[in-house]
Design an enzyme around this catalytic site. Structure first.
Site, PDB file in Angstrom:
ATOM      1  CG  ASP A  55     116.543   0.585  50.663  1.00  0.00           C
ATOM      2  OD1 ASP A  55     116.361   1.719  51.124  1.00  0.00           O
ATOM      3  OD2 ASP A  55     116.974  -0.369  51.339  1.00  0.00           O
ATOM      4  CG  ASP A 106     116.517   1.678  57.576  1.00  0.00           C
ATOM      5  OD1 ASP A 106     115.486   1.346  56.965  1.00  0.00           O
ATOM      6  OD2 ASP A 106     117.649   1.645  57.077  1.00  0.00           O
ATOM      7  CD  GLU A 152     112.144  -3.747  56.848  1.00  0.00           C
ATOM      8  OE1 GLU A 152     111.978  -2.637  56.337  1.00  0.00           O
ATOM      9  OE2 GLU A 152     113.211  -4.084  57.423  1.00  0.00           O
TER      10      GLU A 152
END
Length: 682
Positions: free
Chosen positions: A476, A409, A412
């Site tokens: 998401d 995950d 960023e």
């Protein structure tokens, strides 16, 4: 004043520079790339200072621009392998542009500003008003990018992503998290034109690709240099093969991926066992359990979060090692979760700090990022020792445990005011960070001989994620029907990523983000399950507030629906495997825009909510609630409704589309027709 030196009528790999009155024309394989005149220059330079604020992965970016100068005058010099063009404006310092071809015959354009204070470049590429433009990484709101600017900066994708909606307004009011149409985890400075060429920029700085002018595309870069590469082809399929030869291709997926759904479960070993038993007893084909809380839970106001300390939490998951072996013997993998940050209040962060493996602040101390009611240190992946330490943690704590995969995950959140071991500005490294994170995971598999056996999937990416990220997921999405952040948004995301060279993509069945009174409905979950059965991977997620959402085991009818759709998915295994193999071999994506195979059909260039799944299946997911019919477009061919057997020859049609029968058609002359026809009896 224009000065031209030497003869310019020279052809080199289809490359030609032609003088104009007060300018020049650069063509490459009959495509006009640059058109420059004093009156309409193609190049500007300037100086600016970036003002970038980050809050929980959301960025507010402004440019304090000092000047922007059009460079009108050129001196062109013939070189053995191309040309050098020096741009200037009167006595001002200018920019040197070198036009050549690289070792593979691609057009290569490099720019370097003479004045280092000129750290901004605007280059205008010639365009036609009828061009369609695709790519720029993973774009959720638009597939055809023509008519809009697209800033390229990896960030959270935003909640809602449409400034006209109430949910986006609420998210902006709360945490500046509403996002906009261009917000994306995976930007990439690559676009494909319907003139059948691609343009790729090697840089990783902040960029803005503006496709809104009918006569040119303006590429803005916040750096004093740039390298652009172009290639042409006679078809989009061949063009993607060339693009992926440049950027890299994903390997084939582990075979177990095709054997059912990966169930997102949280709560411990026994909860996993109980839910697995319920689903398998209900006839659901299950290939894995994905337990993102394997390392523990942290409760926040946002909801249930993972404890960011990347090792097995034996209190929550007792006897997990033995249970993994048991599940594996039953054909069920165990998948975990990891990201490249370490929770500030846990021992892995303490160890990283003692070793000097965290990025630094301006005072030389460890930099800690606020992630939503807790802090995390940033493992400095530019430090070879830190990189190997973290990669070693993946090998020891996940691979040796027996994990069949994990979610890799984030990526960023690299703040632009942190300091890195390699000395490169974090502003320049920010976009490159996700690909470096992907490389770390990829090498962990490669070095343990597990590539092709173990799967990791990512949401963040950038150039060369194609080479290292073995599977993407769409991030998401909201647990609602919104066009820009619900199930519909996954389709242009997959297609734009496909046109950027990454051909493997899937999404959380039912979405993830559960905020502002959103609650996942049964209908949304079932429709998303229908869609997911026609993607390369099926995987569920409970969402950040599981108790507010309809789940895969909420009632018997839902379990039965998953049983049927996972059977559809597993029946398609040989067909999907073939498409995945094509992607690995040639870069032809698994989820494809229709125009890849129907280039002469003008209408296919405007479609963003339907796709080809491999060569022979056409899928048009239902992305609205409370409907039982659906309208879609079929290109001219002989198409058979996969559920009814009805034949259609093309054009706009409206069909019955009840839950469990998503609009899917197959080509009548497909070699897989018998397999597709068998789905009617499931």
């Amino acid at each position: 004043m224009e000065v031209i030196v030497d003869s310019l009528q020279h052809n080199l790999s289809g490359l030609e520079l032609t003088p104009l009155d007060n300018g020049f024309l650069l063509t490459y394989q009959q495509r006009i790339i640059l058109r420059h005149t004093v009156q309409a220059p193609c190049l500007w330079v300037g100086g600016g200072e970036a003002d970038i604020e980050m809050f929980r992965g959301n960025f507010n970016i402004k440019d304090r621009l000092n000047e922007k100068i059009a460079l009108t005058d050129t001196v062109i010099t013939r070189q053995p392998e191309g040309w050098t063009v020096h741009f200037s404006r009167g006595e001002s310092l200018g920019t040197t542009l070198v036009i050549t071809t690289d070792e593979q015959g691609r057009l290569k354009i490099t720019l370097q500003n003479d004045d280092k204070t000129h750290n901004r470049i605007w280059l205008r590429l010639a365009a036609k008003s009828e061009d369609h433009i695709y790519g720029c990484g993973e774009q959720f709101s638009y597939f055809d990018l023509r008519g809009k600017p697209f800033p390229l900066w990896t960030s959270e994708q935003g909640v809602g992503r449409n400034k006209q909606t109430y949910v986006t307004w609420l998210a902006d009011c709360k945490e500046n998290a509403g996002g906009d149409y261009y917000w994306t985890f995976f930007p990439q400075p690559t676009f494909v034109s319907t003139q059948k060429y691609y343009c790729h920029v090697d840089n990783s700085c902040y960029m803005n690709f503006d496709f809104s002018h009918p006569d040119y595309h303006e590429l803005a870069l916040w750096e004093d240099n740039a390298t652009l590469r172009f290639e042409c082809a006679d078809s989009y399929i061949n063009l993607l093969e060339k693009l992926t030869a440049l950027l890299g291709r994903q390997p084939e997926l582990p075979d177990w991926v095709y054997d059912g759904v990966t169930l997102g479960i949280q709560g411990g070993t026994e909860v996993c066992q109980q839910k697995l038993d319920v689903m398998r007893n209900g006839g659901v084909k299950v290939n894995g359990i994905w337990a993102q809380d394997w390392s523990g839970i942290r409760m926040t106001s946002f909801g249930k979060r993972v404890m960011w300390n990347w090792k097995w939490n034996s209190d929550l998951y007792p006897q997990l090692d033995a249970r993994i072996q048991q599940w594996n013997s039953q054909g069920v993998q165990f998948l975990a979760y990891i990201n490249p940050y370490v929770a500030s209040d846990r021992d892995l962060c303490e160890e990283a700090s003692k070793r000097g493996y965290l990025t630094k602040d301006a005072n030389g101390g460890d930099y800690h990022v606020e992630f939503g009611e807790f802090y995390g240190g940033v493992v400095d992946l530019t430090n070879p020792e830190a990189y190997d330490w973290f990669k070693g943690g993946i090998k020891k704590n996940l691979i040796e445990l027996g994990c069949g995969g994990w979610m890799a995950d984030f990526g960023e959140y690299l703040p632009t005011d942190t300091y890195l071991y390699n000395g490169v500005s974090a502003e320049i490294m920010h976009n490159a960070w996700p690909a470096l994170w992907a490389k770390c995971n990829y090498e962990a598999l490669q070095e343990t001989g597990k590539l092709g056996e173990i799967l990791f999937f990512m949401r963040a990416g950038y150039t060369h994620s194609q080479k290292y990220s073995v599977m993407m997921w769409a991030g998401d999405q909201n647990v609602d029907w919104s066009l820009d952040d619900g199930p519909a948004s996954v389709i242009p995301a997959a297609l734009s990523l496909a046109m950027s060279g990454h051909g493997l993509h899937h999404s959380d069945i039912g979405g993830y983000t559960t905020l502002f009174d959103m609650k996942r409905t049964k209908e949304l979950l079932l429709r998303w399950c229908d869609f997911s059965a026609f993607t390369p991977m099926m995987r569920t997620h409970e969402g950040n507030r599981p108790g507010d959402n309809w789940q895969f085991d909420s009632d018997a009818e839902t379990i039965a629906h998953f049983a049927r759709m996972t059977t559809v998915f597993t029946t398609l295994k040989p067909y999907i495997k073939q498409a995945v193999a094509q992607n690995a071999q040639t870069g032809l994506p698994v989820m494809r825009p229709l125009f890849l195979h129907y280039e002469d059909d003008a209408h296919t260039y405007t479609l963003k909510y339907q796709y080809l799944f491999g060569r022979d299946l056409l899928v048009a997911p239902v992305y609205e609630e409370n409907v039982d019919t659906w309208s879609l477009y079929l290109p001219q061919d002989s198409w058979i409704n996969i559920w009814t057997g009805d034949t259609h020859q093309g054009g706009e049609i409206t069909i019955d589309a009840p839950i469990g029968q998503p609009p899917v058609f197959y080509r009548a002359n497909s070699e897989w027709a018998a397999l597709f026809g068998s789905l009617r009896h499931i």
